[in-house]
Design a protein around this motif. Structure first.
Motif, PDB file in Angstrom:
ATOM      1  N   GLY A   1       0.790  -1.224   0.000  1.00  0.00           N
ATOM      2  CA  GLY A   1       0.000   0.000   0.000  1.00  0.00           C
ATOM      3  C   GLY A   1       0.819   1.270   0.000  1.00  0.00           C
ATOM      4  N   LEU A   2       2.133   1.167   0.272  1.00  0.00           N
ATOM      5  CA  LEU A   2       2.985   2.352   0.234  1.00  0.00           C
ATOM      6  C   LEU A   2       3.606   2.513  -1.149  1.00  0.00           C
ATOM      7  CD1 LEU A   2       4.826   2.192   3.686  1.00  0.00           C
ATOM      8  CD2 LEU A   2       2.770   3.484   3.061  1.00  0.00           C
ATOM      9  N   ILE A   3       4.051   3.722  -1.450  1.00  0.00           N
ATOM     10  CA  ILE A   3       4.676   4.025  -2.740  1.00  0.00           C
ATOM     11  C   ILE A   3       6.166   3.756  -2.610  1.00  0.00           C
ATOM     12  CG2 ILE A   3       5.161   5.848  -4.417  1.00  0.00           C
ATOM     13  CD1 ILE A   3       2.524   7.170  -3.435  1.00  0.00           C
ATOM     14  N   GLY A   4       6.633   2.715  -3.287  1.00  0.00           N
ATOM     15  CA  GLY A   4       8.020   2.290  -3.156  1.00  0.00           C
ATOM     16  C   GLY A   4       8.967   3.059  -4.044  1.00  0.00           C
ATOM     17  N   ILE A   5      10.145   3.358  -3.489  1.00  0.00           N
ATOM     18  CA  ILE A   5      11.227   4.008  -4.230  1.00  0.00           C
ATOM     19  C   ILE A   5      12.484   3.191  -3.966  1.00  0.00           C
ATOM     20  CG2 ILE A   5      12.561   6.125  -4.569  1.00  0.00           C
ATOM     21  CD1 ILE A   5      10.178   7.619  -3.237  1.00  0.00           C
ATOM     22  N   GLU A   6      13.005   2.557  -5.004  1.00  0.00           N
ATOM     23  CA  GLU A   6      14.174   1.686  -4.844  1.00  0.00           C
ATOM     24  C   GLU A   6      15.453   2.475  -5.074  1.00  0.00           C
ATOM     25  OE1 GLU A   6      16.188  -2.198  -6.981  1.00  0.00           O
ATOM     26  OE2 GLU A   6      13.986  -2.121  -6.834  1.00  0.00           O
ATOM     27  N   ILE A   7      16.247   2.604  -4.021  1.00  0.00           N
ATOM     28  CA  ILE A   7      17.503   3.342  -4.079  1.00  0.00           C
ATOM     29  C   ILE A   7      18.563   2.505  -3.371  1.00  0.00           C
ATOM     30  CG2 ILE A   7      18.739   5.442  -3.407  1.00  0.00           C
ATOM     31  CD1 ILE A   7      16.573   6.080  -5.377  1.00  0.00           C
ATOM     32  N   GLU A   8      19.681   2.279  -4.037  1.00  0.00           N
ATOM     33  CA  GLU A   8      20.754   1.509  -3.421  1.00  0.00           C
ATOM     34  C   GLU A   8      21.677   2.405  -2.611  1.00  0.00           C
ATOM     35  OE1 GLU A   8      20.933  -1.775  -3.333  1.00  0.00           O
ATOM     36  OE2 GLU A   8      19.052  -1.688  -4.434  1.00  0.00           O
ATOM     37  N   ALA A   9      22.278   1.826  -1.571  1.00  0.00           N
ATOM     38  CA  ALA A   9      23.255   2.561  -0.774  1.00  0.00           C
ATOM     39  C   ALA A   9      24.506   2.828  -1.596  1.00  0.00           C
ATOM     40  CB  ALA A   9      23.625   1.761   0.470  1.00  0.00           C
ATOM     41  N   GLY A  10      25.144   3.983  -1.344  1.00  0.00           N
ATOM     42  CA  GLY A  10      26.367   4.318  -2.057  1.00  0.00           C
ATOM     43  C   GLY A  10      26.836   5.695  -1.640  1.00  0.00           C
ATOM     44  N   PRO A  11      27.929   6.213  -2.227  1.00  0.00           N
ATOM     45  CA  PRO A  11      28.430   7.512  -1.841  1.00  0.00           C
ATOM     46  C   PRO A  11      27.454   8.654  -2.094  1.00  0.00           C
ATOM     47  CG  PRO A  11      30.100   6.284  -3.054  1.00  0.00           C
ATOM     48  CD  PRO A  11      28.804   5.534  -3.185  1.00  0.00           C
ATOM     49  N   ALA A  12      26.610   8.562  -3.114  1.00  0.00           N
ATOM     50  CA  ALA A  12      25.662   9.639  -3.387  1.00  0.00           C
ATOM     51  C   ALA A  12      24.650   9.714  -2.256  1.00  0.00           C
ATOM     52  CB  ALA A  12      24.952   9.406  -4.710  1.00  0.00           C
ATOM     53  N   PHE A  13      24.324  10.948  -1.869  1.00  0.00           N
ATOM     54  CA  PHE A  13      23.386  11.172  -0.770  1.00  0.00           C
ATOM     55  C   PHE A  13      21.972  10.833  -1.207  1.00  0.00           C
ATOM     56  CE2 PHE A  13      24.246  12.566   3.265  1.00  0.00           C
ATOM     57  CZ  PHE A  13      23.325  13.471   3.762  1.00  0.00           C
ATOM     58  N   GLY A  14      21.167  10.328  -0.307  1.00  0.00           N
ATOM     59  CA  GLY A  14      19.751  10.207  -0.600  1.00  0.00           C
ATOM     60  C   GLY A  14      19.193   8.812  -0.610  1.00  0.00           C
ATOM     61  N   THR A  15      19.701   7.902   0.213  1.00  0.00           N
ATOM     62  CA  THR A  15      19.099   6.580   0.257  1.00  0.00           C
ATOM     63  C   THR A  15      17.793   6.593   1.030  1.00  0.00           C
ATOM     64  OG1 THR A  15      20.217   5.944   2.305  1.00  0.00           O
ATOM     65  CG2 THR A  15      21.366   5.469   0.232  1.00  0.00           C
ATOM     66  N   GLY A  16      17.561   7.650   1.808  1.00  0.00           N
ATOM     67  CA  GLY A  16      16.371   7.698   2.640  1.00  0.00           C
ATOM     68  C   GLY A  16      16.634   7.191   4.037  1.00  0.00           C
ATOM     69  N   HIS A  17      17.800   6.586   4.260  1.00  0.00           N
ATOM     70  CA  HIS A  17      18.148   6.097   5.580  1.00  0.00           C
ATOM     71  C   HIS A  17      18.846   7.201   6.362  1.00  0.00           C
ATOM     72  CE1 HIS A  17      17.553   2.535   3.139  1.00  0.00           C
ATOM     73  NE2 HIS A  17      17.181   1.957   4.249  1.00  0.00           N
ATOM     74  N   HIS A  18      18.695   8.406   5.934  1.00  0.00           N
ATOM     75  CA  HIS A  18      19.259   9.586   6.578  1.00  0.00           C
ATOM     76  C   HIS A  18      18.106  10.505   6.910  1.00  0.00           C
ATOM     77  CE1 HIS A  18      21.720  13.186   7.108  1.00  0.00           C
ATOM     78  NE2 HIS A  18      22.764  12.393   7.182  1.00  0.00           N
ATOM     79  N   GLY A  19      18.174  11.169   8.077  1.00  0.00           N
ATOM     80  CA  GLY A  19      17.066  12.002   8.521  1.00  0.00           C
ATOM     81  C   GLY A  19      16.692  13.108   7.562  1.00  0.00           C
ATOM     82  N   THR A  20      17.639  13.552   6.711  1.00  0.00           N
ATOM     83  CA  THR A  20      17.330  14.658   5.805  1.00  0.00           C
ATOM     84  C   THR A  20      16.380  14.226   4.692  1.00  0.00           C
ATOM     85  OG1 THR A  20      19.306  14.187   4.497  1.00  0.00           O
ATOM     86  CG2 THR A  20      19.540  15.771   6.275  1.00  0.00           C
TER      87      THR A  20
END
Length: 286
Positions: free
Chosen positions: A110-129
């Protein structure tokens, strides 16, 4: 395949958050990846290197003092990808959930999924920002805000642009970053997430022909406090009347500095609930 080395640092969340911010500013990146984990009373940062890191040089680059505990160890070739992803479980942010390919089956239905892999680029979503930006955007959508023009400034992995494209199929969405590798990764993420219509390009701030004279109803600016302050007049000018900018990448002690810059640029500024010591602001042009 050469051995991958892992440097692990243990300290309080703010100390390691400051170190992550410094690492994000180094170009080219000094490591393969870095991840910050909140472990309750303390925090842990894992940094992966192609070769054995120099601890003294790393402390100088990251700003970590000598009393911060650091360990360095080699990792078996077959394990480093798995270990780099451990702890990166799907992250819910309102109606959105960010996940890596290793966790596709764990995404909440039911949630809208966004697939992003971990790496040097910022923005995996596992960061509070990143999560803070998505929560702010989710609240806007709940209130009926449906912008037709969206710009993700300093897009990193384009997670925010992709989120917008998934819920605003008729919107024009641009995404830029100063780092060509980040833009390349962003374009790949857009295809992988079924949002190839996002236009990704390299730009330093607002300096690009595609942005000249443009106004947007929504701007994401998840970068760093210094650039946010420097870009405040330009971002304010790039908003339509009633347009909004979601600002993040700033620590709690930087919130008033950034807020004042956007108020001085003529915007109304509202502070979101902080996440893990990181702030998100929503600024609106009257």
């Amino acid at each position: 395949m050469s051995t991958i080395w892992r440097l692990t640092a243990f300290a309080d969340f703010k100390t390691l958050g400051d170190a992550v911010e410094r690492l994000d500013e180094i170009d080219p990146p000094i490591a393969l990846s870095w991840l910050l984990f909140d472990e309750g009373d303390a925090a842990r940062m894992d940094v992966l290197f192609q070769t054995r890191p120099d601890e003294a040089a790393f402390r100088e680059a990251s700003g970590l003092a000598g009393d911060v505990a650091i360990t360095v160890e080699p990792m078996p070739d077959e394990d480093w990808v798995r270990i780099s992803l451990e702890g990166l479980k799907p992250v819910d942010a309102g109606r959105f959930v960010l996940f890596g390919a290793h966790d596709r089956e764990a995404v909440t239905p039911g949630l809208i999924g966004i697939e992003i892999e971990a790496g040097p680029a910022f923005g995996t979503g596992h960061h509070g920002t990143t999560r803070g930006c998505l929560i702010a955007f989710d609240e806007m959508l709940d209130a009926g805000f449906a912008p037709k023009t969206v710009f993700d400034l300093g897009c990193g992995t384009a997670a925010l642009a992709i989120a917008a494209a998934k819920v605003l199929p008729d919107a024009e969405i641009l995404a830029s970053d100063i780092d060509p590798e980040a833009v390349e990764e962003s374009a790949e993420n857009c295809v992988k997430n079924g949002t190839p219509g996002i236009e990704c390009f390299v730009a330093e701030g607002l300096d690009h022909p595609k942005l000249a004279g443009r106004e947007f109803e929504l701007i994401f600016a998840n970068i760093l406090a210094g650039p946010l302050v420097e870009l405040a007049p330009g971002i304010a000018k790039a908003l339509t009347p009633g347009g909004r900018v979601i600002l993040s990448g700033l620590l709690t002690e930087q919130e008033s500095w950034v807020s004042e810059a956007y108020r001085a640029a003529g915007l109304d500024v509202r502070r979101q609930t902080p996440l893990e010591g990181w702030e998100t602001l929503v600024a609106t042009r009257g």
